[in-house]
Design an enzyme around this catalytic site. Structure first.
Site, PDB file in Angstrom:
ATOM      1  CG  HIS A 187      48.256  49.551  29.042  1.00 30.70           C
ATOM      2  ND1 HIS A 187      47.766  50.333  28.015  1.00 30.70           N
ATOM      3  CD2 HIS A 187      47.265  49.492  29.975  1.00 30.70           C
ATOM      4  CE1 HIS A 187      46.528  50.709  28.313  1.00 30.70           C
ATOM      5  NE2 HIS A 187      46.207  50.217  29.489  1.00 30.70           N
ATOM      6  NE  ARG A 190      37.787  24.427  43.765  1.00 31.44           N
ATOM      7  CZ  ARG A 190      37.348  23.488  44.599  1.00 31.44           C
ATOM      8  NH1 ARG A 190      36.100  23.110  44.575  1.00 31.44           N
ATOM      9  NH2 ARG A 190      38.183  22.916  45.436  1.00 31.44           N
ATOM     10  CG  ASN A 250      48.231  44.965  27.247  1.00 29.95           C
ATOM     11  OD1 ASN A 250      47.395  45.329  28.079  1.00 29.95           O
ATOM     12  ND2 ASN A 250      48.485  43.698  27.000  1.00 29.95           N
TER      13      ASN A 250
END
Ligand code: NAD
Length: 527
Positions: free
Chosen positions: A416, A289, A413
């Protein structure tokens, strides 16, 4: 005690705030302390009691601060006129932040909180104080037309003893809401990893995820640094290539970690390109975790982008990066010496991401890349340190403002949406990520032109920059082929959303475009 002196507007408070955490010291601003103590602003004290009374209060407060525990202290601009203060300053390290008169005036504007600005001849005051500052300074740092980060870096360098190599690195802080981490940039940083790792009493092992045979020298340097820190190094060597950025690879790494008894305080280190750091980040964020993570990117693309900001993930056959987490590393080591053996095409690919920062945020970075393209492509260390540190600083700022991409972070982005579709339809690993991003930015520029957001000259700039770097700026792409991949785009909301420029240095996100315009942009990309 380190004391920052200088005229109003020299940036003592801004620089002091950034410098103090780097040195692990508290920050004290004497003007702010006076205001807290008296419950009145500096301007109010000047107004109600006069300058003489203010200087008396200031002398007392400054004496107390200079005699107190170590700190970075920003001194009021006029405090140096006091002979008692001047004597006390002899026992401290004094850094004069120098700025030309016109720039100081410009920076402070018509700030009513600066009482002395109302005096008849501020230039004479400036000249007079400059002489005092120069007389007191152990180091003078020129602040004209420089970003606070760069000034802090120079102050660190000037304060560092000659033999302290680690102060010669450039450090970019990623200041998240609940914690911060550093991106350390320079030549030879990896060898100093042991002194840069955050303290941990509980870590016993370090699991290095890397490809043997790619950067073996770096592996040896890393192993030695880990051993110096008392950590037991373990190498995990997954298959290479974009197609290995998969859940199959992740599962194999989980198995190895389990077999080697990895505990949650042990370290995971991703040493490699973006494929490795994306996978290492995903594994570190999920195994036990969550385990502490350090990235040592070995491609330019990794150093300027993939290793910073905490996005981790793997591909599915349906789309790239479809499964992943946002999980920040504790440290990122960007050692440009690791780029020495990097093929030219990979350097170019990384430079495409650098130009992305230029297009969305910092036009001067674009100028730098164009002017220094030859040196950058030849692997010049100084030029590379510069673009890596500047790119990292831009990414750090955007990520810090929006870690989980609820808005603004989407501008990273740029190009992208097209790039991911191009990569996926070409087949994973067929085209380099940066090359696809270059083409994606070109397509985005045509689309922004179609929408009337930018002029032809901005489109032309995209074409020229990509040309200069030897990156492709033409492609045969069909909207019918790209469209299905967009259904999986994380930004898809009833239609695909684009990041498009408003001008060079300014991008907007979440922009919809009619299908026929996207088709026309792709048509122009063919020519
Ligand atoms: N997490 C993010 O925020 C983020 C951002 C951008 C890109 N990415 C991801 O990064 C990946 C692309 O990264 P990349 O361009 O670094 O590709 P990569 O990791 O595939 O590395 C490119 C090639 O260079 C080799 N290589 C790596 N370091 C080398 C060195 N020092 N010397 C010689 N060869 C070396 C690798 O073995 C590989 O063959 C993509 O999967 C992309 O989705 C992620």
């Amino acid at each position: 005690v380190i004391v920052l002196i200088g005229f109003m507007g020299a940036g003592k408070t801004t620089v002091g705030r950034l410098l103090a955490p780097r040195l692990g010291l508290p920050f004290v601003d004497t003007d702010a302390l006076i205001e807290t103590r008296t419950g009145a602003s500096v301007a109010e004290i000047f107004e109600s009691k006069g300058e003489g009374a203010f200087r008396e209060i200031e002398r007392e407060v400054v004496a107390e601060v200079l005699a107190g525990p170590d700190a970075v202290v920003a001194l009021g601009g006029g405090a140096v006129n006091d002979p008692v203060t001047c004597v006390a300053l002899e026992w401290t390290t004094v850094v004069y932040l120098d700025a030309p008169y016109s720039e100081s005036m410009h920076r402070i504007g018509a700030d009513p909180g600066r009482p002395l600005l109302t005096i008849a001849d501020p230039r004479a005051l400036y000249e007079e104080r400059k002489v005092s500052y120069e007389g007191l300074a152990d180091a003078t740092v020129d602040t004209s037309a420089r970003a606070p980060e760069a000034i802090v870096q120079e102050v660190m360098l000037r304060l560092a003893p000659e033999e302290d190599e680690s102060a010669r690195f450039r450090r970019v802080v990623v200041p998240l809401a609940d914690r911060r981490y550093e991106v350390v940039v320079g030549a030879g940083v990896l060898a100093a990893l042991d002194s840069l790792l955050p303290p941990s009493d509980d870590a016993e092992k370090a699991f290095v995820i890397a490809h043997r045979g790619v950067v073996d020298d770096a592996l040896n340097t890393l192993r030695a640094a880990l051993e110096r820190r008392g950590l037991e190094p373990h190498l995990l060597d997954p298959p290479s290539g974009e197609e290995s950025k998969s859940l199959t690879t992740v599962e194999a790494l989980y198995t190895e970690l389990a077999e080697r008894r990895a505990h949650r305080h042990d370290l995971v280190i991703g040493l490699g390109g973006g494929v490795i750091t994306d996978v290492a980040g995903f594994v570190a964020s999920t195994f036990n975790r969550g385990m502490p993570l350090v990235h040592v990117p070995t491609t330019l693309l990794g150093q300027v982008d993939a290793a910073i900001g905490g996005k981790t993930g793997v591909n599915l056959p349906h789309a790239k990066n479809l499964v992943g987490t946002v999980y920040q590393p504790a440290l990122v080591i960007c050692d440009v010496e690791l780029l020495r053996g990097l093929p030219h095409e990979e350097l170019r690919s990384g430079l495409a991401e650098v130009t992305k920062y230029g297009f969305i945020a910092e036009p001067s970075l674009l100028d730098f890349v164009e002017q220094r393209a030859v040196e950058l492509l030849a692997g010049d260390a100084d030029a590379l340190v510069d673009v890596v540190a500047r790119s990292a600083a831009i990414k750090a700022e955007v990520v810090a403002a929006d870690e989980f991409e609820t808005g603004e972070r989407a501008i990273l982005n740029y190009g992208h949406t097209f790039a991911h579709a191009i990569e996926q339809t070409a087949g994973y690993g067929r085209i380099r990520h940066g090359e696809a991003v270059g083409l994606g930015m070109m397509a985005a520029a045509y689309l922004a032109r179609e929408l009337g957001r930018i002029g032809d000259e901005v489109v032309e700039r995209h074409r020229r920059v990509l040309d200069t770097l030897g990156l492709p700026n033409r492609a045969e792409l069909d909207i019918d082929v790209l469209e299905p991949t967009w259904q999986h785009d994380k930004k898809y909301r009833g239609g695909v959303r684009f990041v498009l420029l408003a001008e060079i240095g300014k991008a907007d996100y979440g922009i919809e475009a009619p299908r026929e315009m996207v088709a026309r942009a792709l048509e122009r990309l063919k020519r």
